[in-house]
Design an enzyme around this catalytic site. Structure first.
Site, PDB file in Angstrom:
ATOM      1  CE  LYS A  25      11.880  -2.873  -5.536  1.00 10.97           C
ATOM      2  NZ  LYS A  25      12.687  -4.019  -6.020  1.00 10.97           N
ATOM      3  CG  HIS A  67      19.973 -36.767  -1.947  1.00  8.95           C
ATOM      4  ND1 HIS A  67      20.313 -38.018  -1.500  1.00  8.95           N
ATOM      5  CD2 HIS A  67      21.133 -36.086  -2.087  1.00  8.95           C
ATOM      6  CE1 HIS A  67      21.629 -38.081  -1.343  1.00  8.95           C
ATOM      7  NE2 HIS A  67      22.147 -36.921  -1.704  1.00  8.95           N
ATOM      8  CD  GLU A  77      10.369 -11.680  -8.097  1.00  6.41           C
ATOM      9  OE1 GLU A  77       9.631 -11.191  -7.247  1.00  6.41           O
ATOM     10  OE2 GLU A  77      11.605 -11.486  -8.119  1.00  6.41           O
ATOM     11  NE  ARG A 118       4.573   1.709  -1.024  1.00  7.86           N
ATOM     12  CZ  ARG A 118       5.223   2.049   0.082  1.00  7.86           C
ATOM     13  NH1 ARG A 118       6.241   2.863   0.018  1.00  7.86           N
ATOM     14  NH2 ARG A 118       4.852   1.582   1.251  1.00  7.86           N
ATOM     15  CG  ASN A 178       0.064   2.426   3.647  1.00  9.44           C
ATOM     16  OD1 ASN A 178      -0.966   2.367   2.989  1.00  9.44           O
ATOM     17  ND2 ASN A 178       1.181   2.978   3.184  1.00  9.44           N
ATOM     18  N   GLY A 179      -0.889  -0.692   6.779  1.00  7.97           N
ATOM     19  CA  GLY A 179      -0.604  -1.451   7.999  1.00  7.97           C
ATOM     20  C   GLY A 179      -1.760  -2.376   8.322  1.00  7.97           C
ATOM     21  CD  GLU A 195      17.873 -13.119  -6.778  1.00  9.29           C
ATOM     22  OE1 GLU A 195      17.316 -13.572  -5.779  1.00  9.29           O
ATOM     23  OE2 GLU A 195      17.533 -12.054  -7.317  1.00  9.29           O
ATOM     24  CD1 TRP A 235      -0.078  -6.052  -3.232  1.00  4.69           C
ATOM     25  CD2 TRP A 235      -0.075  -6.747  -1.100  1.00  4.69           C
ATOM     26  NE1 TRP A 235       0.431  -7.326  -3.197  1.00  4.69           N
ATOM     27  CE2 TRP A 235       0.451  -7.774  -1.910  1.00  4.69           C
ATOM     28  CE3 TRP A 235      -0.175  -6.966   0.278  1.00  4.69           C
ATOM     29  CZ2 TRP A 235       0.881  -8.990  -1.392  1.00  4.69           C
ATOM     30  CZ3 TRP A 235       0.251  -8.174   0.800  1.00  4.69           C
ATOM     31  CH2 TRP A 235       0.783  -9.169  -0.039  1.00  4.69           C
ATOM     32  CE  LYS A 288      14.464 -11.503  -9.071  1.00  7.01           C
ATOM     33  NZ  LYS A 288      15.244 -11.027  -7.987  1.00  7.01           N
ATOM     34  CB  CYS A 336      -0.865   0.035   1.251  1.00  7.94           C
ATOM     35  SG  CYS A 336      -1.895  -1.409   1.435  1.00  7.94           S
TER      36      CYS A 336
HETATM   37  O1  M6R Z   1      13.238  -4.682   0.299  1.00  5.11           O
HETATM   38  P1  M6R Z   1      13.788  -6.031   0.654  1.00  5.11           P
HETATM   39  O2  M6R Z   1      15.123  -6.277   0.040  1.00  5.11           O
HETATM   40  O3  M6R Z   1      13.807  -6.278   2.145  1.00  5.11           O
HETATM   41  O4  M6R Z   1      12.772  -7.054   0.017  1.00  5.11           O
HETATM   42  C1  M6R Z   1      12.875  -8.433   0.243  1.00  5.11           C
HETATM   43  C2  M6R Z   1      11.992  -9.219  -0.683  1.00  5.11           C
HETATM   44  O5  M6R Z   1      10.647  -8.868  -0.491  1.00  5.11           O
HETATM   45  C3  M6R Z   1      12.363  -9.005  -2.154  1.00  5.11           C
HETATM   46  O6  M6R Z   1      13.693  -9.307  -2.401  1.00  5.11           O
HETATM   47  C4  M6R Z   1      11.453  -9.853  -3.068  1.00  5.11           C
HETATM   48  O7  M6R Z   1      11.693 -11.211  -2.867  1.00  5.11           O
HETATM   49  C5  M6R Z   1      11.675  -9.466  -4.537  1.00  5.11           C
HETATM   50  N1  M6R Z   1      10.428  -9.441  -5.205  1.00  5.11           N
HETATM   51  C6  M6R Z   1      12.595 -10.399  -5.266  1.00  5.11           C
HETATM   52  O8  M6R Z   1      12.765 -10.035  -6.589  1.00  5.11           O
END
Ligand code: M6R
Length: 606
Positions: free
Chosen positions: A601, A503, A487, A27, A98-99, A480, A72, A484, A2
């Site tokens: 974000k 395994h 997501e 965000r 927000n929250g 990683e 969100w 990527k 949010c």
């Molecule tokens: O702002 P941060 O680095 O703490 O965020 C952590 C994760 O939310 C962030 O890396 C998320 O997994 C991304 N979407 C990955 O691309």
């Protein structure tokens, strides 16, 4: 997650609010809304994009005070009614939040017993009705908000406008709010990005703060009623405006910004002649570094993967136990905290609620935490007090790219620093710092000739799943790469340390199953070749990321060479093709690359 923007001043509020919402889009959100004070309080809100909201707002709506929000969903589905702002029953007070209000259920029950009709399923709406009740009973706006928030449990960044008062009241507890100061006008936002082009002077609210914002000024106070003097700080202006320029998406732009971002991170911090690195913000004495029992790093998602690389570097170079933890688990496992250990919170946004909660848990138990953070002045950076900024510049794409590289660069420097304070020789330190300094140029070299990425895209785009394998320092890189691709292209991906593949995950392999293997020129390479052969024997298609000129290329169906570097720093190179594979696959599948579904974000709820 949010986002909030508010405006009060001597100009029309609508353009500021809409532009602010657009700048908050990165965000992640599913609906947006807008309230303006124009004789009455007019509210517009709907699910979908900010452009959908804009289309429903009358062209000539006047008003010099307003608040707006991107939502969100957490409590209640994605519906127009659940979008913010929420209004009091008489329509004279509007609120954005927000929250999470944890005791919303009981507050709601009580309101309903009193005959209040709530129009949404959100936790937030109770706040505006409670404020309204206080106002009806004669309380002034600030008192009404304060009394309401004293009854609420949970987290909030709230802004409220009133038909009968020319002011915005805002308050923070756990969800950031920044007030931007202008001349005869002021803004409020949930992060500094929408403020960057408007003002450099800001007040960052602390947890428990309230503020009455008018066009003429800001009066801050605490929940207990004390008035406070707020500190005005200047925004770091070298972040500038994050615009797309010639790039079609922020993700691609941010991938290509990595050479420069890495230079920003390394500049002034490498002491080449001494074979050392200096990260002054950590404020560690050599004596402390020599005595510590262990290092623990915390993070989520990409930051966690960078922390996993960092922990291997630290353990290798400093010969001290180092562990990386998932922040969201850490606090709930009642961790034992050694007060003389070193803890790092790794985060791009500096707002991730899980990481913030882990920081607080460590501090509560007497430990110290240093931040490894991108966003200057963010909540985690301030909560830690000390740390190092990674200087990636603004990262807007939900898929984090350049922050990963810079987190790894910062942790590599720390590994050298702690190594040198312990057992790492000056000669080896010199070799390492020299090689680290060259990484930005190597990244540049790779990005100007990234290899057959489109061939890989064809191999993975219709796959049922994609397996990523790596050993040692490449295991977190494999994770990683999987994160990527998953997501942004929504392809199920698995990442395994290569030796673990036999395994279980090997059961998934059939003719042409894509397997992406990360095999830099390190001491584990030969073992990885065995894993590759096990995959090939089951008909899998091997996409191999390896060092330029390495004969290991013969083991692959598609070979992607990256420039040669010290194996310790290979993650900053091997991750690049993985980022590009994810980007171009999402593009071919026609996905929203920068704003993947359901994701935000900054994840500011636990
Ligand atoms: O702002 P941060 O680095 O703490 O965020 C952590 C994760 O939310 C962030 O890396 C998320 O997994 C991304 N979407 C990955 O691309």
């Amino acid at each position: 997650m949010c986002g909030i923007i508010g405006y009060i001043g001597n100009q029309q509020a609508t353009p500021f609010l809409l532009e602010g919402l657009r700048r908050l889009e990165y965000r992640g959100y599913d609906s947006s809304g807008f309230a303006i004070r124009n004789g009455e309080v007019s509210v517009f809100k709907r699910i979908g994009k900010v452009s959908d909201l804009e289309a429903m707002i009358p062209k000539r709506i006047e008003g010099m005070c307003g608040i707006a929000h991107t939502r969100w969903a957490t409590h209640g589905g994605v519906t127009d009614a659940n979008a913010h702002p929420h209004c009091s029953s008489d329509g004279k007070i509007a609120l954005v939040h927000n929250g999470i209000i944890e005791n919303a259920r009981s507050l709601r029950n009580r309101l309903e017993k009193e005959g209040v009709k709530l129009l949404s399923e959100t936790d937030s709406e109770v706040l505006v009705h409670l404020i309204h009740r206080e106002v009806k009973n004669g309380a002034k706006p600030l008192t009404a908000v304060r009394r309401t928030l004293k009854r609420a449990r949970g987290t909030w960044g709230v802004c409220i406008i009133f038909e009968e008062h020319d002011m915005i009241i805002c308050a923070r507890n756990g969800s950031p709010l920044v007030i931007g100061l202008g001349d005869g006008e002021n803004w409020i936002a949930s992060d500094t990005l929408p403020l960057q082009t408007l003002t450099q002077q800001v007040i960052r609210l602390d947890d428990g703060d309230l503020a009455v914002v008018t066009s003429e000024g800001v009066q801050t106070s605490r929940l207990d009623g004390r008035f406070t003097d707020s500190e005005v700080t200047t925004l770091d202006d070298d972040w500038g405006e994050a615009e797309l320029g010639e790039f079609p998406h922020f993700m691609l732009k941010e991938i290509y910004e990595q050479p420069e971002a890495l230079r920003q991170c390394l500049t002034g911090r490498l002491a080449l002649s001494d074979g050392n690195a200096r990260l002054g913000g950590f404020d560690f004495s050599s004596k402390k570094l020599q005595k510590i029992p262990h290092v623990r790093l915390l993070g989520c998602g990409t930051a966690l993967h960078a922390a996993q690389v960092g922990r291997l570097l630290i353990e290798e170079l400093a010969r001290v136990p180092a562990l990386a933890h998932v922040s969201s688990e850490f606090r709930h496992n009642n961790p034992v905290i050694e007060t003389d250990a070193i803890h790092f919170a790794v985060s791009q946004s500096g707002e991730t609620a899980d990481t913030l909660a882990a920081v607080k848990e460590i501090q509560l138990k007497g430990g110290e935490v240093r931040g490894v953070i991108n966003v200057v002045g963010s909540t985690i950076a301030r909560q830690c007090g000390k740390g190092c900024y990674i200087h990636s510049g603004p990262e807007q794409s939900v898929a984090s790219t350049k922050a990963f590289s810079n987190m790894v660069a910062a942790l590599s420097m720390f590994a050298i620093q702690i190594g040198r304070a312990r057992t790492l020789s000056r000669e080896k330190g010199k070799r390492l710092t020299k090689s680290l300094q060259k990484v930005p140029q190597l990244v540049d070299d790779y990005l100007s000739n990234p290899g057959p990425i489109h061939e890989v895209v064809s191999a993975v785009k219709d796959a049922k799943s994609v397996l990523f394998l790596g050993r040692g320092i490449s295991a977190p890189v494999a994770r990683e790469g999987a994160l990527k691709l998953m997501e942004i292209a929504y392809i199920p991906c698995l990442a395994y340390p290569a030796g673990e593949m036999k395994h279980g995950p090997i059961a998934l392999l059939e003719e042409d199953s894509p397997v992406i293997v990360i095999a830099p020129n390190d001491s584990l390479k030969d073992k990885t070749v065995s894993s590759i052969q096990e995959c090939r024997a089951r008909g899998a298609k091997i996409i191999l990321i390896h060092e330029e000129g390495d004969p290991i290329a013969e083991e692959s169906d598609i070979s992607i060479p990256v420039p040669s570097t010290d194996p310790m720093f290979s993650p900053m190179l091997t991750v690049l093709p993985l980022q590009l594979i994810a980007y171009y696959t999402a593009l071919v599948l026609d996905k929203d690359v920068d704003r993947p579904r359901n994701l935000a974000k900054s994840v500011t709820v636990e």
